[in-house]
Design a protein around this motif. Sequence first.
Motif, mmCIF file in Angstrom:
data_model
loop_
_atom_site.group_PDB
_atom_site.id
_atom_site.type_symbol
_atom_site.label_atom_id
_atom_site.label_comp_id
_atom_site.label_asym_id
_atom_site.label_seq_id
_atom_site.Cartn_x
_atom_site.Cartn_y
_atom_site.Cartn_z
ATOM 1 N N CYS A 1 -7.053 -4.437 -13.855
ATOM 2 C CA CYS A 1 -7.909 -3.745 -12.875
ATOM 3 C C CYS A 1 -7.551 -2.269 -12.848
ATOM 4 C CB CYS A 1 -7.794 -4.406 -11.492
ATOM 5 S SG CYS A 1 -6.453 -3.759 -10.483
ATOM 6 N N PRO A 2 -8.392 -1.444 -12.237
ATOM 7 C CA PRO A 2 -8.169 0.016 -12.279
ATOM 8 C C PRO A 2 -6.897 0.483 -11.565
ATOM 9 C CG PRO A 2 -10.385 -0.516 -11.474
ATOM 10 C CD PRO A 2 -9.652 -1.803 -11.570
ATOM 11 N N CYS B 1 0.130 -3.445 -7.804
ATOM 12 C CA CYS B 1 0.067 -1.995 -8.054
ATOM 13 C C CYS B 1 -0.466 -1.305 -6.805
ATOM 14 C CB CYS B 1 -0.871 -1.671 -9.216
ATOM 15 S SG CYS B 1 -0.322 -2.360 -10.777
ATOM 16 N N ARG B 2 -0.013 -0.079 -6.588
ATOM 17 C CA ARG B 2 -0.392 0.651 -5.372
ATOM 18 C C ARG B 2 -1.868 1.067 -5.396
ATOM 19 N NH1 ARG B 2 1.148 6.772 -3.481
ATOM 20 N NH2 ARG B 2 0.417 6.517 -1.343
ATOM 21 N N PRO B 3 -2.610 0.711 -4.362
ATOM 22 C CA PRO B 3 -3.970 1.224 -4.251
ATOM 23 C C PRO B 3 -3.937 2.708 -3.863
ATOM 24 C CG PRO B 3 -3.715 -0.813 -2.983
ATOM 25 C CD PRO B 3 -2.334 -0.319 -3.339
ATOM 26 N N PRO B 4 -4.863 3.528 -4.382
ATOM 27 C CA PRO B 4 -4.844 4.959 -4.071
ATOM 28 C C PRO B 4 -4.904 5.197 -2.557
ATOM 29 C CG PRO B 4 -6.812 4.353 -5.345
ATOM 30 C CD PRO B 4 -5.969 3.142 -5.253
ATOM 31 N N HIS C 1 5.164 2.297 -10.901
ATOM 32 C CA HIS C 1 5.819 1.016 -11.184
ATOM 33 C C HIS C 1 4.940 -0.120 -10.681
ATOM 34 C CE1 HIS C 1 9.503 3.579 -11.125
ATOM 35 N NE2 HIS C 1 9.823 2.799 -12.123
ATOM 36 N N THR C 2 5.028 -1.245 -11.331
ATOM 37 C CA THR C 2 4.482 -2.466 -10.740
ATOM 38 C C THR C 2 5.534 -2.953 -9.734
ATOM 39 O OG1 THR C 2 5.493 -3.757 -12.512
ATOM 40 C CG2 THR C 2 3.157 -3.185 -12.763
ATOM 41 N N VAL C 3 5.065 -3.674 -8.715
ATOM 42 C CA VAL C 3 5.987 -4.217 -7.708
ATOM 43 C C VAL C 3 5.758 -5.719 -7.664
ATOM 44 C CG1 VAL C 3 6.692 -4.132 -5.286
ATOM 45 C CG2 VAL C 3 5.871 -2.050 -6.407
ATOM 46 N N ILE C 4 6.646 -6.465 -8.289
ATOM 47 C CA ILE C 4 6.406 -7.900 -8.408
ATOM 48 C C ILE C 4 6.910 -8.646 -7.174
ATOM 49 C CG2 ILE C 4 6.900 -9.957 -9.805
ATOM 50 C CD1 ILE C 4 7.014 -7.858 -12.195
ATOM 51 N N GLY D 1 0.056 -4.790 -0.476
ATOM 52 C CA GLY D 1 0.232 -4.152 -1.776
ATOM 53 C C GLY D 1 1.217 -3.015 -1.626
ATOM 54 N N PRO D 2 1.772 -2.528 -2.742
ATOM 55 C CA PRO D 2 2.779 -1.472 -2.663
ATOM 56 C C PRO D 2 2.228 -0.191 -2.041
ATOM 57 C CG PRO D 2 2.564 -2.341 -4.920
ATOM 58 C CD PRO D 2 1.485 -2.950 -4.113
ATOM 59 N N GLY D 3 3.085 0.493 -1.287
ATOM 60 C CA GLY D 3 2.780 1.836 -0.808
ATOM 61 C C GLY D 3 3.502 2.845 -1.687
#
Length: 198
Positions: free
Chosen positions: A18-19, A86-89, A26-29, A44-46
């Motif tokens: 996804c975008p 992944c962090r959303p914008p 970083h990915t945050v698992i 989701g990550p900040g």
Amino acid sequence: MQTSWTELCRTVENCHLCPLSAGRKHTVIGEGDPHSPLMLVGEGPGEQEDLTGRPFVGAAGQLLDKMLISIGLERSCVYICNVVKCRPPQNRVPQPEEISQCMNYLRQQFVLVRPKVILCLGSTPSKALIDPQMRITRQRGQWILKRGVWFLPTYHPAALIYDASKKRESWEDLKALKAKLTELNLYTGRQVETDGIR
Ligand code: URA
């Protein structure tokens, strides 16, 4: 066949389904005890999470640590992760398409951890895991048993930072969480004398 943690981490780190992947550092698992009966799922990550690759390490994470301590639990004895990795914008709410692309990773985490109790932190995990029509202000604190796993929707710690009056209800949910773990013989925390979230 069941994926291993190594495989799952490698797949997520290389994910471009996804975008959100385009903007991540970083990915945050997830982190914590991979055999814990209790799993906490956030949105989701900040920013801090994106910078460090660790879930709930910013302001909301610090409050989450205090919430856990208020019921005698250390962060290291639970498993903490998010709906999207992944962090959303601008920390916007993840979009349905982003959630559905990432959901397979969360499902694999469920298979690996095999939690008995899942605390859904806020509207996004509550909608994704319990009921798409969930209204968190109305339905928080109501247990749902799904396929042998107990789900409890509660406020996201960030919501308590914006509106401290929500701490009272959140404290009720934390006590209910401790009671459920105790009832299921899964409570491993220490006895503490607290009367709320500070
Ligand atoms: N908010 C979330 O939902 N997850 C994090 O990891 C941090 C903040």
